[in-house]
Write a protein that holds these residues in place. Structure first.
Motif, PDB file in Angstrom:
ATOM      1  N   GLU A 285       0.809  -1.225   0.000  1.00  0.00           N
ATOM      2  CA  GLU A 285       0.000   0.000   0.000  1.00  0.00           C
ATOM      3  C   GLU A 285       0.838   1.269   0.000  1.00  0.00           C
ATOM      4  O   GLU A 285       0.305   2.363  -0.235  1.00  0.00           O
ATOM      5  N   ASP A 286       2.131   1.174   0.252  1.00  0.00           N
ATOM      6  CA  ASP A 286       2.991   2.346   0.414  1.00  0.00           C
ATOM      7  C   ASP A 286       3.330   2.966  -0.941  1.00  0.00           C
ATOM      8  O   ASP A 286       4.458   2.880  -1.427  1.00  0.00           O
ATOM      9  N   LYS A 287       2.343   3.610  -1.552  1.00  0.00           N
ATOM     10  CA  LYS A 287       2.511   4.196  -2.880  1.00  0.00           C
ATOM     11  C   LYS A 287       2.150   5.678  -2.906  1.00  0.00           C
ATOM     12  O   LYS A 287       1.690   6.206  -3.931  1.00  0.00           O
ATOM     13  N   GLY A 288       2.357   6.363  -1.778  1.00  0.00           N
ATOM     14  CA  GLY A 288       2.142   7.798  -1.751  1.00  0.00           C
ATOM     15  C   GLY A 288       0.724   8.177  -2.136  1.00  0.00           C
ATOM     16  O   GLY A 288      -0.251   7.695  -1.560  1.00  0.00           O
ATOM     17  N   ARG A 289       0.599   9.047  -3.127  1.00  0.00           N
ATOM     18  CA  ARG A 289      -0.716   9.531  -3.541  1.00  0.00           C
ATOM     19  C   ARG A 289      -1.608   8.426  -4.092  1.00  0.00           C
ATOM     20  O   ARG A 289      -2.832   8.581  -4.174  1.00  0.00           O
ATOM     21  N   MET A 290      -1.000   7.305  -4.489  1.00  0.00           N
ATOM     22  CA  MET A 290      -1.774   6.202  -5.057  1.00  0.00           C
ATOM     23  C   MET A 290      -2.243   5.211  -3.992  1.00  0.00           C
ATOM     24  O   MET A 290      -2.866   4.191  -4.319  1.00  0.00           O
ATOM     25  N   ARG A 291      -1.954   5.477  -2.723  1.00  0.00           N
ATOM     26  CA  ARG A 291      -2.338   4.555  -1.659  1.00  0.00           C
ATOM     27  C   ARG A 291      -3.819   4.163  -1.718  1.00  0.00           C
ATOM     28  O   ARG A 291      -4.142   2.967  -1.566  1.00  0.00           O
ATOM     29  N   PRO A 292      -4.763   5.096  -1.943  1.00  0.00           N
ATOM     30  CA  PRO A 292      -6.179   4.685  -1.974  1.00  0.00           C
ATOM     31  C   PRO A 292      -6.480   3.604  -3.015  1.00  0.00           C
ATOM     32  O   PRO A 292      -7.329   2.740  -2.786  1.00  0.00           O
TER      33      PRO A 292
END
Length: 321
Positions: A285-292
């Motif tokens: 999930e650790d994808k910055g702005r793409m987390r959602p």
């Protein structure tokens, strides 16, 4: 018994060959047998023996998944001695059709047919069933495939995604990269995410800590980690799980696979409780702005040992294969 209305399916690896029979229009394998490849000089001998064991004198067609590249009619198994020409084998057995597909393509095709009881939810929300699915799994190598939904069924993607670059995200991983780069030159993600990759990662952690690395096989490392009395093995396996999460998350962003992630292969089912408590989810999930997007995407471990046979059965009638 003659069984011309039945089809033969198989999932052939470096050590074992799994065979089964399927009825027309059905993907559920029956009369499953696991044969040791080393007991047979070549494929045809194994097929003859299996059909005798299953009580089927002959079948109408066949599809085999093989752990090797598939190009043209010549098949050379990567990790065993079998060599065969698909057209020669088809004529030998009188099959109307004979398909040979890559084993991880079969794994992907089998995923939609896996029973819910063999899917262990790891993390993620409902996803979107109209979107592609990512199928990824550490085993002898790191297999990566995908499924794209169409109006008529699933189209499998044949990729070499396990050979993308290993991308460090912190100082520890930069040190791991330097160590492995000195050994291998270019470092792919498969260098840390497969059976031998776990050994590589364990040895790199030992070198960074300045301690010995006495364990020389992935099963020894996983056993020591799961037992909990070996800090080096435990930390290495936790790091392995986190890196798998990061790699799977990258795959979701690349493929747009909001339909879900399906983790296959032989390693994860054997360490399932450890894996479910590992940092996999954080890495995923650790994808910055793409987390959602990642939080929305469901992730499952596939525990069905015959997923490849399901995929081979699906491939028999799938026009995209």
């Amino acid at each position: 018994m003659t069984a011309k209305n039945l089809s033969l399916v198989g999932d052939i690896g470096g050590t074992n060959a799994r065979f089964a029979l399927v009825d027309p229009g059905d993907v559920r394998p029956r009369h499953i047998e696991v044969l040791a490849c080393g007991d047979y000089d070549n494929l045809d001998q194994a097929v003859v023996d299996y059909l005798q064991r299953a009580g089927a004198g002959s079948v109408g067609q066949a599809c085999l998944a093989v752990a090797s590249p598939v190009r043209g009619t010549q098949v050379r198994m990567t990790n065993n001695h079998w060599r065969f020409d698909t057209e020669d084998v088809r004529q030998q057995f009188g099959w109307s059709a004979f398909k040979v597909i890559n084993d991880f393509t079969a794994m992907a095709l089998g995923v939609p047919h896996v029973d819910e009881a063999h899917l262990v939810h790891v993390c993620g929300g409902p996803g979107d069933p109209r979107r592609p699915r990512l199928v990824i799994g550490p085993g002898t190598g790191l297999g990566v495939s995908g499924l794209v939904p169409t109006r008529s069924g699933w189209v499998p993607l044949m990729t070499e995604g396990g050979h993308v670059d290993f991308a460090p995200t912190d100082d520890l991983e930069m040190q791991v990269l330097r160590i492995l780069k000195a050994r291998f030159g270019r470092v792919s993600v498969e260098r840390v995410l497969c059976g031998q990759g776990l050994v590589n990662l364990y040895q790199a952690h030992a070198e960074i800590r300045g301690v010995s690395a006495p364990l020389d096989a992935p099963e020894k490392i996983t056993a020591a980690a799961v037992d909990g009395d070996d800090a080096l093995a435990r930390d290495s396996l936790r790091h392995f799980c986190e890196l798998l999460g990061r790699t799977a998350g990258n795959g979701v962003l690349t493929l747009g696979s909001l339909g879900g992630v399906y983790l296959c292969g032989g390693i994860l089912p054997r360490i399932l409780p450890f894996f479910l408590e590992s940092p996999f989810r954080n890495g995923f999930e650790d994808k910055g702005r793409m987390r959602p997007l990642l939080e929305y995407t469901p992730v499952h471990v596939v525990t069905d040992p015959y997923t490849g046979l399901l995929g081979a059965a699906e491939a028999l009638s799938n026009p995209e294969v």
